[in-house]
Design an enzyme around this catalytic site. Structure first.
Site, PDB file in Angstrom:
ATOM      1  N   SER A  25       0.790  -1.240   0.000  1.00 50.60           N
ATOM      2  CA  SER A  25       0.000   0.000   0.000  1.00 50.60           C
ATOM      3  C   SER A  25       0.818   1.283   0.000  1.00 50.60           C
ATOM      4  CB  SER A  25      -0.950   0.004   1.197  1.00 50.60           C
ATOM      5  OG  SER A  25      -2.014  -0.900   0.980  1.00 50.60           O
TER       6      SER A  25
ATOM      7  N   LYS B 240      -0.096   3.774  -2.593  1.00 48.94           N
ATOM      8  CA  LYS B 240      -1.127   4.804  -2.423  1.00 48.94           C
ATOM      9  C   LYS B 240      -0.562   6.208  -2.286  1.00 48.94           C
ATOM     10  CE  LYS B 240      -4.349   1.423  -0.621  1.00 48.94           C
ATOM     11  NZ  LYS B 240      -4.643   0.582   0.530  1.00 48.94           N
TER      12      LYS B 240
ATOM     13  N   LYS C  24       3.684   6.489   4.898  1.00 49.51           N
ATOM     14  CA  LYS C  24       2.707   5.448   4.552  1.00 49.51           C
ATOM     15  C   LYS C  24       3.260   4.045   4.782  1.00 49.51           C
ATOM     16  CE  LYS C  24      -1.246   3.981   2.929  1.00 49.51           C
ATOM     17  NZ  LYS C  24      -1.123   2.748   3.734  1.00 49.51           N
TER      18      LYS C  24
ATOM     19  N   SER D 169      -5.701   3.066   5.085  1.00 51.05           N
ATOM     20  CA  SER D 169      -5.218   2.432   3.854  1.00 51.05           C
ATOM     21  C   SER D 169      -6.362   1.808   3.065  1.00 51.05           C
ATOM     22  CB  SER D 169      -4.150   1.368   4.173  1.00 51.05           C
ATOM     23  OG  SER D 169      -3.348   1.095   3.057  1.00 51.05           O
TER      24      SER D 169
END
Length: 295
Positions: free
Chosen positions: A69, A72, A246, A130
């Site tokens: 993720s 993202k 992140k 997320s």
């Protein structure tokens, strides 16, 4: 008398010189000794000084790996780069987004079909819990085409165009959320470069530094409900000065983190990929940040 004075001067000179050697040599050498390069368990890592761009640490920094993720970050960057972007524009949550979450057993912002959420709220849902449903909604909203499939393909194309523009030579995206279709990869160096660029945007900085948020969204019937999201990035609560960025995880990606912290006006930014556990990931990141600030 002359000999005596010369002797005194010579003695003083020797004393002063010796003191200068101690102060400027041994003691100064101890004070300014570079910290030892850390050893991390993660297969890949990279750290740089965000202000100067200087590389501080690298371990297989250009080896392509699954990113989970952390993908993202690019999803958010592409959205925030849209011309005339209205962060308060509302997007209706489609059933396709929730069906996708179920089919992929993916991380979710728990968006409810029929609700109207703003682009800004979708960014929080994307980056904090997320949410792959939020990622899908954003790709559908900001891609171009007459069908959802075409819009999603278009959005992923924008992600790859942006990667090329940033000089991310070892990066390719095949999804809007990191759930790979076989060719979604990047490197510690490339992801750090991406995060450094994304952090120039004030909205992005605000979102990724948020530990938790409660957002008021409009329901299908015209009422409202509150959505509460907590950031998966525990670094924000465990490392002084942490400002983002992140997390990522998955069967292939294992445990990843793109991280940033600021202390005394100095920002260190970096990435670790493929850690074997959350505990090891956290330990590696702390080592790298401490090292970065000590440099």
């Amino acid at each position: 008398m002359i000999t005596s004075r010369l002797g005194v001067r010579s003695a003083l000179t020797v004393t002063i010189t010796a003191s200068a050697v101690l102060a400027g040599g041994v003691f100064a050498g101890q004070a300014y000794a570079a910290p030892p390069t850390p050893s991390i368990t993660a297969p890949g890592g990279f750290v740089m000084n965000n202000g100067t761009g200087a590389t501080l640490f690298g371990k297989t920094a250009d080896t392509r790996r699954s990113t989970g993720s952390t993908t993202k970050i690019m999803t958010a960057k592409v959205v925030l780069a849209q011309r005339g972007l209205n962060l308060d524009a509302k997007v209706t949550v489609d059933k396709a987004y929730s069906d996708y979450i179920v089919s992929k057993n993916a991380s979710s912002a728990r968006l409810i079909v029929g609700d109207k959420v703003t682009v800004r709220q979708l960014l929080y849902g994307l980056m904090l819990p997320s949410g792959c449903d939020a990622a899908y909604a954003l790709a559908d909203k900001f891609g171009t085409g007459t069908t959802r499939a075409a819009r999603v393909k278009s959005f992923i194309g924008k992600m790859n165009t942006e990667a090329r523009n940033l000089g991310m030579r070892n990066t390719h995206f095949d999804s809007f959320d990191g759930i790979s279709n076989g060719s979604n990869y990047s490197t510690p160096r490339d992801l750090t470069k991406l995060a450094s660029s994304a952090m120039k945007n004030s909205t992005f900085r605000t979102v990724v530094a948020t530990k938790s948020t409660k957002q008021k969204v409009t329901t299908k019937s015209g009422g409202y409900r509150y959505m509460s999201w907590t950031n998966t990035n525990k670094l924000l609560s465990t490392y002084s000065g942490a400002i983002g960025v992140k997390t990522g995880s998955g069967p292939q990606a294992k445990y990843c983190l793109v991280f940033a912290a600021t202390r005394n006006g100095k920002t260190i930014i970096g990435t670790v990929l493929a850690s074997s556990s959350e505990t090891n990931r956290a330990a590696d990141v702390k080592k790298l940040l401490d090292y970065g600030f000590a440099r």
